[in-house]
Design an enzyme around this catalytic site. Sequence first.
Site, PDB file in Angstrom:
ATOM      1  N   TRP A  76       2.360  -8.202  -1.533  1.00 37.67           N
ATOM      2  CA  TRP A  76       3.011  -7.479  -2.635  1.00 37.67           C
ATOM      3  C   TRP A  76       4.396  -8.087  -2.845  1.00 37.67           C
ATOM      4  CZ3 TRP A  76       6.367  -2.687  -1.936  1.00 37.67           C
ATOM      5  CH2 TRP A  76       6.624  -2.069  -3.150  1.00 37.67           C
ATOM      6  N   ASP A 134       2.164  -1.120   6.031  1.00 35.26           N
ATOM      7  CA  ASP A 134       2.331  -0.579   4.686  1.00 35.26           C
ATOM      8  C   ASP A 134       1.029   0.133   4.345  1.00 35.26           C
ATOM      9  OD1 ASP A 134       2.684  -0.003   2.043  1.00 35.26           O
ATOM     10  OD2 ASP A 134       3.584  -1.946   1.513  1.00 35.26           O
ATOM     11  N   LYS A 149      -0.057   7.062  -5.064  1.00 29.74           N
ATOM     12  CA  LYS A 149      -1.395   6.748  -5.565  1.00 29.74           C
ATOM     13  C   LYS A 149      -2.378   7.875  -5.240  1.00 29.74           C
ATOM     14  CE  LYS A 149       0.721   2.726  -5.525  1.00 29.74           C
ATOM     15  NZ  LYS A 149       1.158   1.880  -6.592  1.00 29.74           N
TER      16      LYS A 149
HETATM   17  C1  LMR Z   1       1.972  -2.201  -7.557  1.00 30.42           C
HETATM   18  O1  LMR Z   1       1.823  -3.045  -6.671  1.00 30.42           O
HETATM   19  O2  LMR Z   1       1.681  -2.394  -8.740  1.00 30.42           O
HETATM   20  C2  LMR Z   1       2.512  -0.842  -7.193  1.00 30.42           C
HETATM   21  O3  LMR Z   1       2.736  -0.763  -5.834  1.00 30.42           O
HETATM   22  C3  LMR Z   1       3.693  -0.448  -7.995  1.00 30.42           C
HETATM   23  C4  LMR Z   1       4.918  -1.214  -7.624  1.00 30.42           C
HETATM   24  O4  LMR Z   1       5.933  -0.562  -7.341  1.00 30.42           O
HETATM   25  O5  LMR Z   1       4.906  -2.456  -7.639  1.00 30.42           O
END
Ligand code: LMR
Length: 400
Positions: A130, A211, A246
């Site tokens: 991420w 996470d 979520k």
């Molecule tokens: C995402 O990965 O789209 C979500 O976790 C929202 C974010 O804050 O990035």
Amino acid sequence: MWENIQPAPPDSILGLTEEFKKDRNPGKVNLGVGVYKDNNGRTPILGAVKKAEQQLLARETTKSYLPISGDPAYGRAVQKLVLGEDSDAFASSRAVTVHAPGGTGALKVGADLLKRFKPQARVWVSSPTWANHNGIFGDAGFELDRYSYYNPESKGLDFDRMLDDLGRAPAGDIVVLHACCHNPSGVDLNQSQWDEVVRVADKQGWIPFLDFAYQGFGDGVGEDRYAVERFAASGMDFLVASSFSKNFGLYNERTGALTIICPGVVEAKVAMSHVKTVIRTNYSNPPAHGGLVATIILEDSGLYQEWLAELADMRERIKNVRRTLVKGLADCGVPGDFSFIERQRGMFSFSGLSDEVVKWLRAEKSIYVVGGGRINLAGLTTDNLDYVCSSIAEAIKAVP
Ligand code: LMR
């Protein structure tokens, strides 16, 4: 003071939503940010949440500050969900939980805490991860390293190389792991692979930071916490950042938690004392509403069952979309085998679309996909699926 300062680039995920909102094409489709949508393209407020909010409205008597760490009842409810009610870490009070503003807030509080006591540590993130992991741990002052994770050829997990890399991470370093529904790839470890990772962590002495933003979107709330349970059973120090954005749909209530699991109660108390000082200097104490709502649901067996059913509906809809997408792409003649999409888990699919295709889809078709090709499957509906599949077919022909 800003005269000679270049603007910062937009956020790779939330910036996309800003662009999407400005787009005037009525056929636009947002497959970017990880927000659940139903088949009508709406992000509903869950029925259990609405009922809990009504209870809260009737019984709330004050808006006075919460404790720095949040409502203790929230901390207990989070621990039961995240660690499991039968967990020894829960029963023996060797875990402490603070209410943080969302999963992002929990990661940042954890990062700032770790920086105080492990200033020389490196933080290892999966390749890919991420995007905000890089920002959060980088801004906390850490150098980042990457461990192998996704294999673009097999579209699956590169487990051998992952283990090799984790076997090189030294004691005291921090390893960020996605407990389930890996973001962005949707590729998860199976149970025996988690057992191996726990073994390597124990041998090496690095600090796992899990996470856990998508509990319940893989196979169910109990099944999805396998990694957390294994780490807890090992007795090692680790941290979990969890979120109700979520699975409760409480996105804008910023309702997350940082849980610090320690070998014993004495250490847990020390950890709590320090994490409170991190919070006090950042935002003093958490926002109340989302945490109070989540606690009501988690403590009421009727609302809890209703929530589990609503969560199962969200999970099943996404699994269904996976099947329809694979069929839709084949029907539109998109070359290649996309069956891997059905094997991925959670809200996302790492679609294999190149950045050029992603750019083309946005410019020509107002279809918004995160760079790297991550698709939020919940953004697909019966109304837009054909459009998306035929646009991908066109894009692949148009972009060399
Ligand atoms: C995402 O990965 O789209 C979500 O976790 C929202 C974010 O804050 O990035």
